[in-house]
Design a protein around this motif. Structure first.
Motif, short mmCIF file in Angstrom:
data_model
loop_
_atom_site.label_atom_id
_atom_site.label_comp_id
_atom_site.label_asym_id
_atom_site.label_seq_id
_atom_site.Cartn_x
_atom_site.Cartn_y
_atom_site.Cartn_z
N ALA A 232 0.42 -1.32 0.12
CA ALA A 232 -0.11 -0.19 -0.32
C ALA A 232 0.80 1.58 0.32
CB ALA A 232 -0.75 0.09 0.90
N ALA A 233 2.22 1.11 1.00
CA ALA A 233 3.02 2.55 0.39
C ALA A 233 3.35 2.62 -1.20
CB ALA A 233 3.90 1.85 2.32
N ALA A 234 4.47 1.63 -0.97
CA ALA A 234 4.45 1.87 -2.76
C ALA A 234 3.27 1.55 -3.30
CB ALA A 234 5.24 0.58 -2.83
N GLY A 235 1.91 2.06 -3.02
CA GLY A 235 1.31 2.04 -4.44
C GLY A 235 1.39 1.26 -5.43
N ILE A 236 1.99 0.05 -4.64
CA ILE A 236 1.66 -1.19 -5.31
C ILE A 236 -0.38 -2.04 -5.42
CG2 ILE A 236 2.22 -3.46 -6.08
CD1 ILE A 236 5.09 -2.41 -5.27
N GLU A 237 -0.72 -2.48 -6.51
CA GLU A 237 -1.94 -2.85 -6.23
C GLU A 237 -2.17 -4.60 -6.22
OE1 GLU A 237 -6.39 -3.67 -8.56
OE2 GLU A 237 -5.09 -2.08 -9.03
N ALA A 238 -2.29 -5.03 -5.91
CA ALA A 238 -2.07 -6.73 -5.79
C ALA A 238 -3.91 -7.37 -5.73
CB ALA A 238 -1.82 -7.73 -4.59
N VAL A 239 -3.99 -8.55 -6.42
CA VAL A 239 -5.27 -8.60 -7.16
C VAL A 239 -5.90 -9.20 -5.27
CG1 VAL A 239 -6.46 -11.25 -7.60
CG2 VAL A 239 -5.26 -9.87 -8.95
N GLY A 240 -7.06 -9.30 -5.12
CA GLY A 240 -8.18 -9.36 -3.57
C GLY A 240 -7.66 -10.63 -3.42
N ASP A 241 -8.07 -11.36 -2.50
CA ASP A 241 -8.23 -12.85 -2.01
C ASP A 241 -9.36 -12.67 -2.71
OD1 ASP A 241 -6.39 -12.61 -0.34
OD2 ASP A 241 -7.71 -12.64 1.72
N GLU A 242 -10.73 -12.14 -2.75
CA GLU A 242 -12.00 -12.82 -3.40
C GLU A 242 -11.52 -13.07 -4.84
OE1 GLU A 242 -14.89 -13.84 -2.02
OE2 GLU A 242 -13.83 -13.84 -0.11
#
Length: 335
Positions: A232-242
């Motif tokens: 989050a601090a790096a502004g990196i988005e990951a696919v969510g668990d759902e």
């Protein structure tokens, strides 16, 4: 297309074996005792639908193949700590019709972590990320087993750093004819960062064994919370668990067909084989790096990285520390 599997261990062996079964040309690349076993007796691949031996071309040096073909696909399936050596060895190889592998051929990073794609793009023009969800085991030279059924694995693929093209779609089509689900995505690194968060448990499993206790799961949740904060601090988005769960659905069931107990994942297998190295620098260490770059403390991942590396360097047995002892050690190192 001909597939050159650079690193025919658990993941590479399963992908290469399944591609060969569906009629695709495959060359395996391996080292040491594994190379000798593959050369002398073939790849022994065991899955819930049977055991078979694939007598495939195998090399331990790219020079053994001579000039590469224009339709070759390089699949990089070594651990990230071995990526630079592999990229350097293969990048300068000549390709029929002119140019080198780095200039002309697609290179697919079928690996944990998020570092190899960037390393590859410094050398190769055409780099593809692959998010690998493929439960497989390589403990004995020449032998690979994969417990997934009816599909062997799920392999999201896309261009790096983003996008999709006809090559990605052709590779996906070949994989989907070979007992894999292989969605083509334009944001493959979102999927790989999600897998990275899952893989923060690898060091815990390597050191203590399968995560079956509340205490072990609690330690993983602490490492995962640091990972979420660092991304989050790096502004990196990951696919969510759902989204991840929806993609997997019920496509794969693990069937321990040989009657053996479940074993750990890739890091556990590295310790079990006594390789002397482990991928913790590119899993827990990736979170430590992002934390340092963005002012986020990551004491749990720092400690897990150091402990896993110590186990690998000292060739300590996989699963030889209790979860309680590991948690205490992490807490002491995190102070």
């Amino acid at each position: 297309m001909r597939y050159i599997i650079i690193g025919a261990g658990a993941v590479g062996g399963a992908i290469g074996g399944r591609l060969a079964e569906s009629g695709h040309e495959v060359v395996l690349v391996a080292r040491g005792a594994h190379y000798e076993a593959l050369r002398e007796g073939g790849l022994r691949l065991a899955t819930p639908d049977g055991r078979r031996t694939h007598l495939l071309p195998v090399v331990n040096d790219p020079g053994q193949l001579g000039e590469l073909r224009a339709d070759d696909v390089l699949v990089l399936a070594v651990k990230t700590q071995d990526s630079i050596a592999a990229l350097d060895a293969w990048g300068h190889r000549p390709v029929a019709g002119g140019g080198t592998a780095a200039e002309r051929l697609p290179l697919v990073c079928a690996q944990n972590g998020v570092t190899s794609e960037r390393l590859a793009l410094r050398r190769f023009r055409h780099v593809y990320g692959m998010c690998v969800w493929l439960p497989a085991i390589y403990l004995e030279p020449g032998s690979v087993s994969a417990a997934g059924t009816p599909l062997t694995g799920i392999l999201h693929i896309g261009c790096y750093p983003s996008g999709a093209d006809e090559t990605a779609r052709r590779i996906s089509a070949d994989l989907e004819k070979s007992r894999f689900d292989s969605p083509v995505v334009t944001d493959v690194m979102r999927w790989k960062y999600a897998k990275l968060l899952d893989n923060l448990a690898n060091s815990i499993v390597a050191v203590t064994g399968l995560l079956t206790s509340d205490e072990g799961l609690a330690l993983y949740r602490r490492a995962r919370a640091e990972g979420d904060a660092a991304l989050a601090a790096a502004g990196i988005e990951a696919v969510g668990d759902e989204e991840e769960k929806e993609s997997r659905g019920d496509k794969i069931t693990l069937e321990h067909f040989d009657g053996s107990e479940r074993t750990g994942g890739s890091s556990w297998q590295s310790l079990n084989r006594g390789t002397g190295t482990i991928e913790a620098d590119y899993l827990n260490g990736e979170i430590a790096l992002l934390g340092r770059l963005n002012g986020v403390p990551t004491p749990v991942n720092d400690a897990l990285q150091r402990i896993a590396n110590t186990f690998a360097r000292q060739k300590r047995a996989a699963g030889s520390m209790t979860v309680a002892a590991l948690t205490t050690l992490v807490d002491e190192m995190a102070q």
